[in-house]
Scaffold this active site. Sequence first.
Site, PDB file in Angstrom:
ATOM      1  N   ASP A   8       0.808  -1.234   0.000  1.00 30.60           N
ATOM      2  CA  ASP A   8       0.000   0.000   0.000  1.00 30.60           C
ATOM      3  C   ASP A   8       0.845   1.290   0.000  1.00 30.60           C
ATOM      4  O   ASP A   8       1.470   1.631   1.017  1.00 30.60           O
ATOM      5  CB  ASP A   8      -0.941   0.035   1.213  1.00 30.60           C
ATOM      6  N   GLU A  39      -4.403   1.817  -3.071  1.00 25.82           N
ATOM      7  CA  GLU A  39      -5.653   2.264  -2.427  1.00 25.82           C
ATOM      8  C   GLU A  39      -5.497   3.524  -1.574  1.00 25.82           C
ATOM      9  O   GLU A  39      -6.460   4.241  -1.361  1.00 25.82           O
ATOM     10  CB  GLU A  39      -6.279   1.135  -1.589  1.00 25.82           C
ATOM     11  N   ASN A  40      -4.277   3.765  -1.062  1.00 26.46           N
ATOM     12  CA  ASN A  40      -4.051   4.940  -0.208  1.00 26.46           C
ATOM     13  C   ASN A  40      -3.167   6.005  -0.881  1.00 26.46           C
ATOM     14  O   ASN A  40      -2.650   6.901  -0.217  1.00 26.46           O
ATOM     15  CB  ASN A  40      -3.367   4.536   1.103  1.00 26.46           C
ATOM     16  N   ASN A  67     -10.304  -1.520   0.041  1.00 32.99           N
ATOM     17  CA  ASN A  67     -11.481  -0.798   0.530  1.00 32.99           C
ATOM     18  C   ASN A  67     -11.402   0.712   0.294  1.00 32.99           C
ATOM     19  O   ASN A  67     -12.414   1.372   0.060  1.00 32.99           O
ATOM     20  CB  ASN A  67     -11.693  -1.092   2.024  1.00 32.99           C
ATOM     21  N   HIS A  68     -10.181   1.299   0.346  1.00 33.13           N
ATOM     22  CA  HIS A  68     -10.077   2.759   0.197  1.00 33.13           C
ATOM     23  C   HIS A  68     -10.148   3.246  -1.248  1.00 33.13           C
ATOM     24  O   HIS A  68     -10.171   4.456  -1.487  1.00 33.13           O
ATOM     25  CB  HIS A  68      -8.784   3.271   0.844  1.00 33.13           C
ATOM     26  N   HIS A 153      -6.714  -8.327  -0.137  1.00 32.34           N
ATOM     27  CA  HIS A 153      -6.747  -7.164   0.737  1.00 32.34           C
ATOM     28  C   HIS A 153      -7.624  -7.511   1.934  1.00 32.34           C
ATOM     29  O   HIS A 153      -8.857  -7.468   1.852  1.00 32.34           O
ATOM     30  CB  HIS A 153      -7.314  -5.982  -0.055  1.00 32.34           C
ATOM     31  N   HIS A 178      -3.377  -4.454   3.253  1.00 33.05           N
ATOM     32  CA  HIS A 178      -4.397  -3.784   4.069  1.00 33.05           C
ATOM     33  C   HIS A 178      -3.949  -3.506   5.506  1.00 33.05           C
ATOM     34  O   HIS A 178      -4.299  -2.453   6.033  1.00 33.05           O
ATOM     35  CB  HIS A 178      -5.727  -4.550   4.106  1.00 33.05           C
ATOM     36  N   HIS A 180      -0.970  -2.880   6.587  1.00 35.82           N
ATOM     37  CA  HIS A 180       0.143  -1.930   6.563  1.00 35.82           C
ATOM     38  C   HIS A 180       1.336  -2.381   7.411  1.00 35.82           C
ATOM     39  O   HIS A 180       2.238  -1.584   7.670  1.00 35.82           O
ATOM     40  CB  HIS A 180      -0.293  -0.513   6.970  1.00 35.82           C
TER      41      HIS A 180
HETATM   42 FE   LIG Z   1      -4.070   0.404   2.841  1.00 37.26          FE
HETATM   43 FE   LIG Z   2      -7.264  -1.225   3.057  1.00 43.23          FE
END
Ligand SMILES: [Fe+2]
Ligand SMILES: [Fe+2]
Length: 260
Positions: A8, A39-40, A67-68, A153, A178, A180
């Site tokens: 990520d 995603e981030n 999800n993000h 994820h 996910h 991190h």
């Molecule tokens: Fe993330």
């Molecule tokens: Fe995530």
Amino acid sequence: MKILFVGDIDGRPGRNVFTSSLPELNAKHTPDFVVVNCENAAAGKGMTDTVFSQLLEAGAHGMTSGNHIWDKNIFYPTLRGDARVIRPANYPPICPGFGYTVIERNGARLGLLNLQGRVFMPPIDCPFRAADAALADLAEKEAANLPILVDFHAEATSEKKALAIYLDGRVSAVVGTHTHVQTADEQVLPGGTAFISDVGMTGGHGGIIGVATETVLPRYLTGLPAKFEVCDTDVRLNAVIIETDDETARAVNITRVQMP
Ligand SMILES: [Fe+2]
Ligand SMILES: [Fe+2]
């Protein structure tokens, strides 16, 4: 084939360390494909077209998410139209974007499949059955020895290992994202699928999983909502290198990477 998969990418600090580290990683490991979880990547929440171009220009060939990815709906048209970036395949079919894709470079092809867990996460469709459906479709359209990398994820280590065992021998790698936090359980399963519970995060490790401490800690102390800001201290790149056999697409090796 060698695949560099980067965990990520979190906000500007993450993008900067990815951009500055990639030439050294490319020289050292000569990956055929560079895949990143994005995603981030835009301010910690989702993606923008500008960031998409930046990551491609820096040397990413494909992007997975989680999800993000839904946080910035200005990015939905790109999700719908450009299969170099994918989102978890087990969101309801009405959601924009592709759940799996095949990227191509110098005549080589790599399948990418993105799935999201359901343990301690929003209830969406079954990732196991979504994997079966995606792999059946790829098997119909692609060569039998297509290397396939799955970004799962998910929050729970148990769900991640379960999916890896479920897909062992059917895909080249199942890498978790996910949380991190990079885990130390990288392995090649008996059927030839490389696995790690979590690749980790590319961004500031000085705060709380990529978020500045002063914007997270009060939420635990008070229970009140807070606006999160991206952490910019102790910036590191977290990744794995996966090596696959060209004849069988089975994984030969998986190695963790941590770069300051
Ligand atoms: Fe993330
Ligand atoms: Fe995530």
